[in-house]
Design a protein around this motif. Structure first.
Motif, PDB file in Angstrom:
ATOM      1  N   ALA A 108      11.673  -4.872  24.398  1.00 53.92           N
ATOM      2  CA  ALA A 108      10.379  -4.796  24.040  1.00 53.92           C
ATOM      3  C   ALA A 108       9.954  -5.563  23.741  1.00 53.92           C
ATOM      4  O   ALA A 108       8.362  -4.964  24.813  1.00 53.92           O
ATOM      5  N   ALA A 109       9.683  -6.824  23.300  1.00 58.09           N
ATOM      6  CA  ALA A 109       9.356  -7.437  23.234  1.00 58.09           C
ATOM      7  C   ALA A 109       8.847  -8.037  24.810  1.00 58.09           C
ATOM      8  O   ALA A 109       7.702  -8.509  25.231  1.00 58.09           O
ATOM      9  N   ARG A 110      10.307  -8.829  25.526  1.00 57.34           N
ATOM     10  CA  ARG A 110       9.879  -8.958  27.007  1.00 57.34           C
ATOM     11  C   ARG A 110       9.316  -7.948  28.018  1.00 57.34           C
ATOM     12  O   ARG A 110       8.238  -8.514  28.714  1.00 57.34           O
ATOM     13  N   TYR A 111       8.839  -5.934  27.002  1.00 58.49           N
ATOM     14  CA  TYR A 111       8.975  -5.982  28.147  1.00 58.49           C
ATOM     15  C   TYR A 111       7.154  -6.035  28.205  1.00 58.49           C
ATOM     16  O   TYR A 111       5.880  -5.613  28.849  1.00 58.49           O
ATOM     17  N   VAL A 112       6.554  -6.502  26.697  1.00 63.82           N
ATOM     18  CA  VAL A 112       5.247  -5.970  26.337  1.00 63.82           C
ATOM     19  C   VAL A 112       4.375  -7.802  26.394  1.00 63.82           C
ATOM     20  O   VAL A 112       3.382  -6.801  27.661  1.00 63.82           O
ATOM     21  N   ALA A 113       4.941  -8.885  26.988  1.00 63.06           N
ATOM     22  CA  ALA A 113       4.783 -10.098  27.212  1.00 63.06           C
ATOM     23  C   ALA A 113       4.341  -9.763  28.751  1.00 63.06           C
ATOM     24  O   ALA A 113       3.937  -9.738  29.327  1.00 63.06           O
ATOM     25  N   ILE A 114       5.048  -9.004  29.479  1.00 64.40           N
ATOM     26  CA  ILE A 114       5.290  -8.985  31.014  1.00 64.40           C
ATOM     27  C   ILE A 114       4.728  -7.934  31.145  1.00 64.40           C
ATOM     28  O   ILE A 114       2.919  -7.873  32.318  1.00 64.40           O
ATOM     29  N   HIS A 115       4.398  -6.911  30.778  1.00 67.71           N
ATOM     30  CA  HIS A 115       3.343  -5.471  31.263  1.00 67.71           C
ATOM     31  C   HIS A 115       2.397  -4.869  30.322  1.00 67.71           C
ATOM     32  O   HIS A 115       1.193  -4.207  30.627  1.00 67.71           O
ATOM     33  N   GLY A 116       2.007  -5.676  29.069  1.00 65.04           N
ATOM     34  CA  GLY A 116       1.202  -5.190  28.156  1.00 65.04           C
ATOM     35  C   GLY A 116      -0.344  -6.171  28.854  1.00 65.04           C
ATOM     36  O   GLY A 116      -0.447  -6.979  28.975  1.00 65.04           O
ATOM     37  N   LYS A 117      -0.898  -5.070  28.291  1.00 65.79           N
ATOM     38  CA  LYS A 117      -2.519  -5.555  28.454  1.00 65.79           C
ATOM     39  C   LYS A 117      -3.019  -7.078  28.667  1.00 65.79           C
ATOM     40  O   LYS A 117      -1.987  -7.118  26.498  1.00 65.79           O
ATOM     41  N   GLU A 118      -3.469  -7.553  28.520  1.00 58.24           N
ATOM     42  CA  GLU A 118      -3.765  -8.598  27.915  1.00 58.24           C
ATOM     43  C   GLU A 118      -4.208  -8.950  26.440  1.00 58.24           C
ATOM     44  O   GLU A 118      -3.792  -9.679  25.009  1.00 58.24           O
ATOM     45  N   GLU A 119      -5.259  -7.960  26.057  1.00 55.44           N
ATOM     46  CA  GLU A 119      -5.807  -7.636  25.080  1.00 55.44           C
ATOM     47  C   GLU A 119      -5.411  -7.032  23.893  1.00 55.44           C
ATOM     48  O   GLU A 119      -5.213  -6.855  22.849  1.00 55.44           O
ATOM     49  N   THR A 120      -4.468  -6.226  24.443  1.00 57.51           N
ATOM     50  CA  THR A 120      -3.089  -5.644  23.844  1.00 57.51           C
ATOM     51  C   THR A 120      -1.908  -6.464  23.019  1.00 57.51           C
ATOM     52  O   THR A 120      -1.844  -6.663  22.151  1.00 57.51           O
ATOM     53  N   ARG A 121      -1.729  -7.786  23.704  1.00 60.68           N
ATOM     54  CA  ARG A 121      -0.700  -8.762  23.923  1.00 60.68           C
ATOM     55  C   ARG A 121      -1.494  -9.455  22.808  1.00 60.68           C
ATOM     56  O   ARG A 121      -1.263  -9.870  21.157  1.00 60.68           O
ATOM     57  N   LYS A 122      -2.350 -10.375  22.905  1.00 57.47           N
ATOM     58  CA  LYS A 122      -3.330 -10.624  21.471  1.00 57.47           C
ATOM     59  C   LYS A 122      -3.046 -10.158  20.472  1.00 57.47           C
ATOM     60  O   LYS A 122      -3.817 -10.741  19.167  1.00 57.47           O
ATOM     61  N   ALA A 123      -3.742  -8.565  19.922  1.00 57.11           N
ATOM     62  CA  ALA A 123      -4.450  -7.484  19.741  1.00 57.11           C
ATOM     63  C   ALA A 123      -2.738  -7.724  17.898  1.00 57.11           C
ATOM     64  O   ALA A 123      -3.022  -7.571  16.924  1.00 57.11           O
ATOM     65  N   ILE A 124      -1.728  -8.281  18.944  1.00 57.79           N
ATOM     66  CA  ILE A 124      -0.573  -8.000  18.614  1.00 57.79           C
ATOM     67  C   ILE A 124      -1.080  -9.366  17.275  1.00 57.79           C
ATOM     68  O   ILE A 124       0.081  -9.159  15.929  1.00 57.79           O
ATOM     69  N   GLY A 125      -1.623 -10.259  17.053  1.00 59.69           N
ATOM     70  CA  GLY A 125      -1.897 -11.515  16.646  1.00 59.69           C
ATOM     71  C   GLY A 125      -2.164 -10.908  14.360  1.00 59.69           C
ATOM     72  O   GLY A 125      -1.866 -11.985  14.245  1.00 59.69           O
ATOM     73  N   GLU A 126      -2.746  -9.866  15.157  1.00 63.07           N
ATOM     74  CA  GLU A 126      -3.659  -9.193  13.640  1.00 63.07           C
ATOM     75  C   GLU A 126      -2.509  -9.032  12.744  1.00 63.07           C
ATOM     76  O   GLU A 126      -2.976  -8.636  11.319  1.00 63.07           O
ATOM     77  N   TYR A 127      -1.299  -8.734  13.495  1.00 62.83           N
ATOM     78  CA  TYR A 127      -0.848  -8.571  12.102  1.00 62.83           C
ATOM     79  C   TYR A 127       0.318  -9.746  11.527  1.00 62.83           C
ATOM     80  O   TYR A 127       1.556  -8.904  10.967  1.00 62.83           O
ATOM     81  N   LEU A 128       0.211 -10.468  12.047  1.00 62.44           N
ATOM     82  CA  LEU A 128       1.096 -11.997  11.744  1.00 62.44           C
ATOM     83  C   LEU A 128       0.169 -12.233   9.686  1.00 62.44           C
ATOM     84  O   LEU A 128      -0.771 -12.284   9.947  1.00 62.44           O
TER      85      LEU A 128
END
Length: 226
Positions: A108-128
């Motif tokens: 799932a992490a690989r899929y999101v890194a490759i296929h996720g939109k840039e803003e979606t990928r960056k938004a994951i950082g809000e949950y650190l």
């Protein structure tokens, strides 16, 4: 001097012996445990071994160590011995869930890194979460970012399997300071790989992270749930 047996690692055996003395009522809640030197002589181990055992007992909430005074018991036998059914089902459920997550989350992490939109990928950082008190939200954010509703529902089912039963007084590893800091650092590496669109490193770091979780919980269960 009573030597401890071969088999488990020495510090695990010291944890087991100290836990056993509390369970038997030899040391009660509020009692001061023997000093490091006394434990070394009693069990035939080094100071390093005793200190590691005391650290683990302290992080699990069984004892509290005060520098210059010693280690005091925080639990009574009832808290360590009660609820045998939950102490069997919780480790089994947790480890089986983690094994399923090992098959699921790196991909799932690989899929999101490759296929996720840039803003979606960056938004994951809000949950650190530097506070370390809500580590699962980060994982949920990655699964949600796949957009797959079946996957999202299945992942929630796995997380429910890992919930700590309220009847157990021990402090689980993810709430222990030394472990939580390592988990946070691992989350940061996973996020950076996803943010940068690096699918292979996202996969590898998630795999590394979940294997660490499995190992640290297996050790915790071996010491406190037997």
């Amino acid at each position: 001097m009573e030597k401890i047996s071969a088999g488990k690692r020495l510090y695990e055996q010291v944890v087991e012996r100290v836990r056993g003395m509390i369970e038997q009522g030899i040391y009660k809640k509020g009692d001061l445990l023997p000093s490091e030197k006394e434990l070394m002589e009693m069990m035939g181990v080094s100071r390093i071994t005793v200190r590691e055992a005391m650290r683990l007992l302290s992080e699990a909430g069984v004892i509290h160590t005060i520098k210059g005074k010693g280690s005091f018991v925080l639990m009574d036998p009832k808290e360590l011995l009660d609820h045998p059914d939950e102490k069997k089902t919780y480790p089994k459920n947790f480890l089986e869930s983690t094994e399923a997550r090992l098959l699921l989350e790196p991909a799932a992490a690989r899929y999101v890194a490759i296929h996720g939109k840039e803003e979606t990928r960056k938004a994951i950082g809000e949950y650190l979460n530097p506070a370390g008190d809500d580590l699962q939200s980060f994982h949920e954010a990655i699964i949600r970012a796949t957009g797959n509703q079946v996957l999202i529902r299945f992942f929630q089912f796995l997380l429910n399997m890992e919930e700590v039963p309220p009847v157990i007084s021990l402090v689980p590893p993810f709430r222990q300071k030394s472990v939580a800091s390592k988990l946070q650092h691992q989350h940061e590496k996973i996020y950076e790989a996803i943010r940068d669109g690096d699918g292979e490193f996202a996969y590898f770091y998630m795999l590394e992270h979940l294997n660490f979780v499995k190992a640290i919980y297996q050790e915790f269960f071996d010491m406190f749930y037997q």
